[in-house]
Design a protein around this motif. Structure first.
Motif, mmCIF file in Angstrom:
data_model
loop_
_atom_site.group_PDB
_atom_site.id
_atom_site.type_symbol
_atom_site.label_atom_id
_atom_site.label_comp_id
_atom_site.label_asym_id
_atom_site.label_seq_id
_atom_site.Cartn_x
_atom_site.Cartn_y
_atom_site.Cartn_z
ATOM 1 N N TYR A 205 38.950 47.877 49.998
ATOM 2 C CA TYR A 205 38.694 47.379 48.651
ATOM 3 C C TYR A 205 39.679 47.927 47.621
ATOM 4 O O TYR A 205 39.970 47.276 46.621
ATOM 5 C CB TYR A 205 37.259 47.719 48.229
ATOM 6 C CG TYR A 205 36.253 47.085 49.128
ATOM 7 C CD1 TYR A 205 35.875 45.755 48.958
ATOM 8 C CD2 TYR A 205 35.705 47.783 50.199
ATOM 9 C CE1 TYR A 205 34.976 45.143 49.813
ATOM 10 C CE2 TYR A 205 34.803 47.188 51.057
ATOM 11 C CZ TYR A 205 34.451 45.865 50.856
ATOM 12 O OH TYR A 205 33.571 45.273 51.709
ATOM 13 N N TYR A 206 40.157 49.159 47.843
ATOM 14 C CA TYR A 206 41.096 49.779 46.900
ATOM 15 C C TYR A 206 41.930 50.766 47.702
ATOM 16 O O TYR A 206 41.410 51.757 48.207
ATOM 17 C CB TYR A 206 40.318 50.483 45.781
ATOM 18 C CG TYR A 206 41.178 50.936 44.631
ATOM 19 C CD1 TYR A 206 41.674 50.015 43.720
ATOM 20 C CD2 TYR A 206 41.486 52.280 44.453
ATOM 21 C CE1 TYR A 206 42.455 50.424 42.653
ATOM 22 C CE2 TYR A 206 42.259 52.693 43.388
ATOM 23 C CZ TYR A 206 42.738 51.766 42.493
ATOM 24 O OH TYR A 206 43.512 52.169 41.441
ATOM 25 N N LYS B 129 44.413 52.849 46.928
ATOM 26 C CA LYS B 129 45.012 54.026 46.311
ATOM 27 C C LYS B 129 44.069 55.228 46.278
ATOM 28 O O LYS B 129 44.265 56.151 45.487
ATOM 29 C CB LYS B 129 45.484 53.683 44.900
ATOM 30 C CG LYS B 129 46.639 52.695 44.889
ATOM 31 C CD LYS B 129 47.037 52.344 43.488
ATOM 32 C CE LYS B 129 48.209 51.402 43.441
ATOM 33 N NZ LYS B 129 47.942 50.089 43.969
ATOM 34 N N ARG C 229 37.309 48.265 39.402
ATOM 35 C CA ARG C 229 38.503 48.995 38.937
ATOM 36 C C ARG C 229 39.773 48.212 39.271
ATOM 37 O O ARG C 229 40.682 48.114 38.446
ATOM 38 C CB ARG C 229 38.538 50.367 39.572
ATOM 39 C CG ARG C 229 39.884 51.039 39.444
ATOM 40 C CD ARG C 229 39.767 52.477 39.114
ATOM 41 N NE ARG C 229 41.106 53.070 39.038
ATOM 42 C CZ ARG C 229 41.561 53.672 37.976
ATOM 43 N NH1 ARG C 229 40.808 53.762 36.917
ATOM 44 N NH2 ARG C 229 42.756 54.203 37.975
ATOM 45 N N LYS C 230 39.826 47.671 40.476
ATOM 46 C CA LYS C 230 41.006 46.917 40.910
ATOM 47 C C LYS C 230 41.209 45.692 40.021
ATOM 48 O O LYS C 230 42.330 45.381 39.620
ATOM 49 C CB LYS C 230 40.823 46.500 42.369
ATOM 50 C CG LYS C 230 42.070 45.997 43.034
ATOM 51 C CD LYS C 230 41.791 45.760 44.497
ATOM 52 C CE LYS C 230 43.026 45.403 45.262
ATOM 53 N NZ LYS C 230 42.750 45.216 46.683
ATOM 54 N N GLU C 231 40.111 44.996 39.699
ATOM 55 C CA GLU C 231 40.204 43.814 38.845
ATOM 56 C C GLU C 231 40.645 44.200 37.436
ATOM 57 O O GLU C 231 41.422 43.488 36.802
ATOM 58 C CB GLU C 231 38.862 43.085 38.808
ATOM 59 C CG GLU C 231 38.550 42.361 40.091
ATOM 60 C CD GLU C 231 37.132 41.823 40.145
ATOM 61 O OE1 GLU C 231 36.353 42.053 39.191
ATOM 62 O OE2 GLU C 231 36.800 41.183 41.152
ATOM 63 N N LYS C 232 40.169 45.339 36.963
ATOM 64 C CA LYS C 232 40.520 45.824 35.624
ATOM 65 C C LYS C 232 42.030 46.131 35.554
ATOM 66 O O LYS C 232 42.703 45.761 34.597
ATOM 67 C CB LYS C 232 39.717 47.090 35.328
ATOM 68 C CG LYS C 232 39.687 47.521 33.907
ATOM 69 C CD LYS C 232 38.853 48.781 33.820
ATOM 70 C CE LYS C 232 38.225 48.976 32.485
ATOM 71 N NZ LYS C 232 37.407 50.182 32.436
ATOM 72 N N ILE C 233 42.546 46.785 36.583
ATOM 73 C CA ILE C 233 43.970 47.118 36.645
ATOM 74 C C ILE C 233 44.806 45.842 36.743
ATOM 75 O O ILE C 233 45.825 45.693 36.087
ATOM 76 C CB ILE C 233 44.266 48.074 37.825
ATOM 77 C CG1 ILE C 233 43.693 49.443 37.505
ATOM 78 C CG2 ILE C 233 45.747 48.150 38.107
ATOM 79 C CD1 ILE C 233 43.743 50.411 38.657
ATOM 80 N N ARG C 234 44.340 44.904 37.552
ATOM 81 C CA ARG C 234 45.062 43.640 37.733
ATOM 82 C C ARG C 234 45.119 42.843 36.429
ATOM 83 O O ARG C 234 46.088 42.153 36.143
ATOM 84 C CB ARG C 234 44.396 42.811 38.822
ATOM 85 C CG ARG C 234 45.318 41.757 39.384
ATOM 86 C CD ARG C 234 44.707 41.057 40.563
ATOM 87 N NE ARG C 234 44.915 41.844 41.770
ATOM 88 C CZ ARG C 234 44.195 41.725 42.871
ATOM 89 N NH1 ARG C 234 43.199 40.856 42.914
ATOM 90 N NH2 ARG C 234 44.459 42.447 43.916
ATOM 91 N N ALA C 235 44.071 42.960 35.601
ATOM 92 C CA ALA C 235 44.014 42.236 34.331
ATOM 93 C C ALA C 235 45.050 42.779 33.345
ATOM 94 O O ALA C 235 45.545 42.054 32.486
ATOM 95 C CB ALA C 235 42.616 42.334 33.729
ATOM 96 N N HIS C 236 45.404 44.040 33.460
ATOM 97 C CA HIS C 236 46.367 44.666 32.553
ATOM 98 C C HIS C 236 47.822 44.395 32.934
ATOM 99 O O HIS C 236 48.718 44.654 32.156
ATOM 100 C CB HIS C 236 46.137 46.182 32.474
ATOM 101 C CG HIS C 236 44.875 46.545 31.767
ATOM 102 N ND1 HIS C 236 44.715 46.384 30.413
ATOM 103 C CD2 HIS C 236 43.706 47.046 32.204
ATOM 104 C CE1 HIS C 236 43.518 46.772 30.050
ATOM 105 N NE2 HIS C 236 42.875 47.178 31.129
ATOM 106 N N ILE C 237 48.024 43.922 34.132
ATOM 107 C CA ILE C 237 49.416 43.688 34.582
ATOM 108 C C ILE C 237 49.883 42.314 34.170
ATOM 109 O O ILE C 237 49.173 41.366 34.139
ATOM 110 C CB ILE C 237 49.526 43.866 36.126
ATOM 111 C CG1 ILE C 237 49.248 45.316 36.470
ATOM 112 C CG2 ILE C 237 50.892 43.444 36.627
ATOM 113 C CD1 ILE C 237 49.165 45.589 37.960
#
Length: 100
Positions: free
Chosen positions: A30-31, A33, A92-100
């Motif tokens: 799922y993540y 990192k 968290r992954k979706e949140k990070i992806r939204a910022h890119i």
């Protein structure tokens, strides 16, 4: 992933440690990192049947996630903790992806 299992006031058997390691490794799906995780196993001295407590702390870059579950067995508590962590990691992954 490095998984540290800490048993508070009792010794944990190899089978349970292997189960925890296997279940925590699935979280990398799922993540990817995840740096490491700490799993704390405790037995509550109460007459209640649900006296097994599992706390899982996962370290990811820039954040830590902590989940605590109390169940009848350690396996069940680890499973519920892992499911909660899956949801947190996907979020968290979706949140990070939204910022890119």
């Amino acid at each position: 992933m490095k998984v540290n299992v800490h048993a508070v006031n009792f010794t944990v058997d190899r089978k349970l440690v292997d189960f925890i390691q296997e279940r925590m490794d699935k979280l990398e799906k799922y993540y990817d990192k995840i740096v490491s995780s700490d799993v704390f196993l405790k037995v509550d001295n109460t007459s209640d049947k649900e006296n097994k407590i599992v706390e899982v702390k996962i370290h990811v870059p820039g954040d830590d996630f902590m989940v605590k579950k109390q169940c009848k067995t350690f396996e069940e508590a680890v499973e519920l903790s892992a499911e909660s962590l899956e949801r947190l990691l996907v979020k968290r992954k979706e949140k990070i992806r939204a910022h890119i």
